[in-house]
Design a protein around this motif. Structure first.
Motif, PDB file in Angstrom:
ATOM      1  N   ALA A  22       0.867  -1.170   0.000  1.00 25.63           N
ATOM      2  CA  ALA A  22       0.000   0.000   0.000  1.00 25.63           C
ATOM      3  C   ALA A  22       0.921   1.243   0.000  1.00 25.63           C
ATOM      4  N   VAL A  23       0.543   2.336  -0.415  1.00 25.99           N
ATOM      5  CA  VAL A  23      -0.719   2.855  -0.924  1.00 25.99           C
ATOM      6  C   VAL A  23      -0.403   3.409  -2.312  1.00 25.99           C
ATOM      7  N   PRO A  24      -1.280   3.298  -3.323  1.00 24.01           N
ATOM      8  CA  PRO A  24      -0.957   3.897  -4.622  1.00 24.01           C
ATOM      9  C   PRO A  24      -0.671   5.388  -4.480  1.00 24.01           C
ATOM     10  N   ARG A  25       0.197   5.898  -5.359  1.00 24.50           N
ATOM     11  CA  ARG A  25       0.584   7.318  -5.266  1.00 24.50           C
ATOM     12  C   ARG A  25       0.579   7.935  -6.667  1.00 24.50           C
ATOM     13  N   THR A  26      -0.265   8.944  -6.866  1.00 27.24           N
ATOM     14  CA  THR A  26      -0.244   9.713  -8.105  1.00 27.24           C
ATOM     15  C   THR A  26       0.749  10.850  -7.934  1.00 27.24           C
ATOM     16  N   VAL A  27       1.741  10.900  -8.814  1.00 26.46           N
ATOM     17  CA  VAL A  27       2.799  11.900  -8.693  1.00 26.46           C
ATOM     18  C   VAL A  27       2.536  13.037  -9.690  1.00 26.46           C
ATOM     19  N   GLY A  28       2.970  14.225  -9.315  1.00 27.79           N
ATOM     20  CA  GLY A  28       2.735  15.374 -10.168  1.00 27.79           C
ATOM     21  C   GLY A  28       3.858  16.382 -10.079  1.00 27.79           C
ATOM     22  N   GLN A  29       3.568  17.587 -10.549  1.00 33.29           N
ATOM     23  CA  GLN A  29       4.585  18.632 -10.524  1.00 33.29           C
ATOM     24  C   GLN A  29       4.969  19.002  -9.095  1.00 33.29           C
ATOM     25  N   GLY A  30       4.086  18.725  -8.149  1.00 34.41           N
ATOM     26  CA  GLY A  30       4.428  18.996  -6.744  1.00 34.41           C
ATOM     27  C   GLY A  30       5.629  18.199  -6.282  1.00 34.41           C
ATOM     28  N   GLU A  31       5.701  16.930  -6.728  1.00 34.99           N
ATOM     29  CA  GLU A  31       6.874  16.108  -6.380  1.00 34.99           C
ATOM     30  C   GLU A  31       8.152  16.734  -6.923  1.00 34.99           C
ATOM     31  N   ARG A  32       8.085  17.223  -8.163  1.00 42.09           N
ATOM     32  CA  ARG A  32       9.264  17.846  -8.759  1.00 42.09           C
ATOM     33  C   ARG A  32       9.675  19.092  -7.962  1.00 42.09           C
ATOM     34  N   LEU A  45      17.287  17.955 -18.075  1.00 41.64           N
ATOM     35  CA  LEU A  45      16.240  17.085 -18.594  1.00 41.64           C
ATOM     36  C   LEU A  45      15.062  16.988 -17.633  1.00 41.64           C
ATOM     37  N   TYR A  46      15.345  17.147 -16.337  1.00 37.49           N
ATOM     38  CA  TYR A  46      14.303  17.052 -15.319  1.00 37.49           C
ATOM     39  C   TYR A  46      13.824  18.420 -14.854  1.00 37.49           C
ATOM     40  N   SER A  47      14.323  19.460 -15.504  1.00 42.73           N
ATOM     41  CA  SER A  47      13.972  20.819 -15.093  1.00 42.73           C
ATOM     42  C   SER A  47      13.072  21.538 -16.086  1.00 42.73           C
ATOM     43  N   ALA A  59       7.921  15.331 -22.752  1.00 45.11           N
ATOM     44  CA  ALA A  59       7.941  16.339 -21.687  1.00 45.11           C
ATOM     45  C   ALA A  59       9.061  15.960 -20.725  1.00 45.11           C
ATOM     46  N   SER A  60       9.233  16.758 -19.700  1.00 41.15           N
ATOM     47  CA  SER A  60      10.237  16.461 -18.677  1.00 41.15           C
ATOM     48  C   SER A  60       9.681  15.419 -17.711  1.00 41.15           C
ATOM     49  N   PRO A  61      10.358  14.285 -17.538  1.00 41.45           N
ATOM     50  CA  PRO A  61       9.866  13.268 -16.603  1.00 41.45           C
ATOM     51  C   PRO A  61      10.066  13.715 -15.145  1.00 41.45           C
ATOM     52  N   ILE A  62       9.448  12.982 -14.249  1.00 42.27           N
ATOM     53  CA  ILE A  62       9.762  13.112 -12.831  1.00 42.27           C
ATOM     54  C   ILE A  62      11.201  12.629 -12.624  1.00 42.27           C
ATOM     55  N   ASP A  63      11.961  13.305 -11.786  1.00 46.57           N
ATOM     56  CA  ASP A  63      13.359  12.923 -11.538  1.00 46.57           C
ATOM     57  C   ASP A  63      13.468  11.421 -11.267  1.00 46.57           C
ATOM     58  N   ALA A  90      21.225  -3.866  -5.722  1.00 43.02           N
ATOM     59  CA  ALA A  90      21.803  -4.493  -6.913  1.00 43.02           C
ATOM     60  C   ALA A  90      20.732  -4.567  -7.998  1.00 43.02           C
ATOM     61  N   GLU A  91      21.201  -4.731  -9.236  1.00 44.33           N
ATOM     62  CA  GLU A  91      20.339  -5.008 -10.389  1.00 44.33           C
ATOM     63  C   GLU A  91      19.152  -4.049 -10.494  1.00 44.33           C
ATOM     64  N   GLY A  92      19.416  -2.777 -10.242  1.00 40.87           N
ATOM     65  CA  GLY A  92      18.354  -1.781 -10.381  1.00 40.87           C
ATOM     66  C   GLY A  92      18.279  -1.271 -11.809  1.00 40.87           C
ATOM     67  N   ARG A  93      17.061  -1.163 -12.346  1.00 40.16           N
ATOM     68  CA  ARG A  93      16.881  -0.658 -13.716  1.00 40.16           C
ATOM     69  C   ARG A  93      15.673   0.275 -13.763  1.00 40.16           C
ATOM     70  N   TRP A  94      15.874   1.405 -14.416  1.00 37.26           N
ATOM     71  CA  TRP A  94      14.773   2.306 -14.728  1.00 37.26           C
ATOM     72  C   TRP A  94      14.292   1.922 -16.124  1.00 37.26           C
ATOM     73  N   LEU A  95      13.075   1.430 -16.222  1.00 37.41           N
ATOM     74  CA  LEU A  95      12.589   0.822 -17.451  1.00 37.41           C
ATOM     75  C   LEU A  95      11.713   1.749 -18.286  1.00 37.41           C
ATOM     76  N   LYS A  96      11.030   2.676 -17.644  1.00 38.41           N
ATOM     77  CA  LYS A  96      10.211   3.661 -18.345  1.00 38.41           C
ATOM     78  C   LYS A  96      10.214   4.958 -17.540  1.00 38.41           C
ATOM     79  N   PRO A  97      10.183   6.097 -18.223  1.00 36.50           N
ATOM     80  CA  PRO A  97      10.071   7.350 -17.482  1.00 36.50           C
ATOM     81  C   PRO A  97       8.763   7.413 -16.695  1.00 36.50           C
ATOM     82  N   VAL A  98       8.794   8.141 -15.597  1.00 31.69           N
ATOM     83  CA  VAL A  98       7.587   8.434 -14.824  1.00 31.69           C
ATOM     84  C   VAL A  98       7.181   9.865 -15.143  1.00 31.69           C
ATOM     85  N   TRP A  99       5.936  10.038 -15.579  1.00 32.18           N
ATOM     86  CA  TRP A  99       5.454  11.344 -16.002  1.00 32.18           C
ATOM     87  C   TRP A  99       4.536  11.948 -14.949  1.00 32.18           C
ATOM     88  N   PRO A 100       4.495  13.253 -14.831  1.00 30.67           N
ATOM     89  CA  PRO A 100       3.498  13.877 -13.952  1.00 30.67           C
ATOM     90  C   PRO A 100       2.103  13.373 -14.313  1.00 30.67           C
TER      91      PRO A 100
END
Length: 343
Positions: A22-32, A45-47, A59-63, A90-100
């Protein structure tokens, strides 16, 4: 008391167990905005949407590390609420950008267990994944934590230690769809240095320092909904201090690395990491980097650097371990990651 959650203890884990967090989280420009208020983060790129669009993104992804913290925070109540220490990655991968506007959920699979010789604690390995609202995995990583036992007399489980790669092979790195650095604006990015300007073995002193304050690290930890007691409750540690969340140190060091690595725009791989010594309020964090490897990618104008990022509280860069092989007392973080940079 029956309705409250005391957190899991070592004997509550089993190999193959999958935990939905838990809990789902919708991220937005506030996180940035909050992320950039907490850290001196300036990677272009994140600015700016315009800079990201010139690099082929919509667009600019979330950091990248903000996305990591959101997913990590979801795992804490189930994985590390009763942890003594977060031991490594270990073995961490960013697979897709996270968008606002994206909504992130997280799950973890238990892939390793080993009781410690004292019988009071054990090490738990988990592979955690963050997914967006489309069911796409945006980030995955392995971490291992030392967790208290509820009852020291409980028989130990069969020991299973996962076989993890020392580093991600370059071909396992995922470059975001459309990323193109052939029209990269070095003036706007703030640094003239390209992939070819860095040499394996090169070290970089990032010069600047930031003193960590109690209020800021607790704000950051609350932002990521990280509920670990050691970050908030002074009775949770024998010395009465609040431990700075390790991710706060990671983000601070990454932001400081802008001075010398401004064009290392996107983190796409996490090879390994260790929180070498505790960080406490009042410590001044400085950082240095070492270039460990270089790789080409199939994306136009995009190369990859494998970097060691070291956060320290001292003023002497490039010192990591003593003659005994142990981390020096002033070393806070030793992080090994892949970043994308224009060629």
């Amino acid at each position: 008391m029956g309705k409250t959650n005391p957190g899991r203890f070592f004997e509550d884990y089993s190999i193959g167990q999958v935990i939905r967090h838990a809990v789902p989280r919708t991220v937005g420009q506030g996180e940035r905005a909050l992320y950039h208020a907490l850290y001196p983060a300036r990677h272009a790129l994140y600015s700016a949407d315009t800079f990201a669009q010139a690099c082929g993104l919509p667009a600019s992804p979330i950091d990248d590390l903000a996305a990591f913290h959101v997913v990590f925070g979801k795992t804490v109540p189930d994985i590390s609420l009763n942890a003594v220490a977060n031991l490594g990655y270990a073995e961490g991968r960013w697979l897709k950008p996270v968008w606002p506007g994206d909504t992130l959920t997280a799950s973890s699979e238990v892939i390793g267990l080993k009781q410690n010789s004292n019988g009071k604690t054990g090490v738990v390995w988990v592979r955690s994944r963050g997914e967006n609202q489309h069911g796409e995995t945006v980030i995955e990583y392995v971490r291992w934590v030392m967790v208290r036992k509820r009852d020291p007399n409980t028989p130990p489980p069969e020991t299973v230690v996962p076989d993890l790669a020392d580093a991600l092979a370059p071909e396992r790195l995922v470059v975001p769809d459309g990323l193109d650095f052939t029209r990269y604006d070095f003036d706007l990015a703030g640094d003239p240095y390209r992939w070819g300007d860095y040499a394996v073995g090169e070290t970089i002193d990032h010069v600047d320092g930031v003193t960590v304050e109690e209020a800021e690290h607790m704000l950051a930890t609350r932002l990521w909904q990280n509920t670990a007691k050691v970050h908030f409750d002074t009775s949770a540690r024998p010395d009465g201090s609040r431990l700075i969340y390790g991710g706060h140190v990671i983000s601070m060091a990454r932001a400081l690395s802008f001075n010398g690595l401004a064009n290392a725009q996107m983190i796409v791989g996490l090879n390994g990491g260790a929180h070498a010594n505790p960080c406490l309020a009042g410590d001044t964090i400085r950082a240095w980097s070492e270039v460990l490897d270089k790789a080409e990618t199939a994306a136009p104008g995009v190369g990859a650097l494998r970097l060691r990022l070291v956060a320290m509280r001292g003023t002497k860069p490039f010192a990591l371990r003593g003659e005994d092989g142990k981390y020096l007392p002033d070393v806070l973080l030793d992080l090994d990651y892949w970043a994308l940079i224009p060629v």
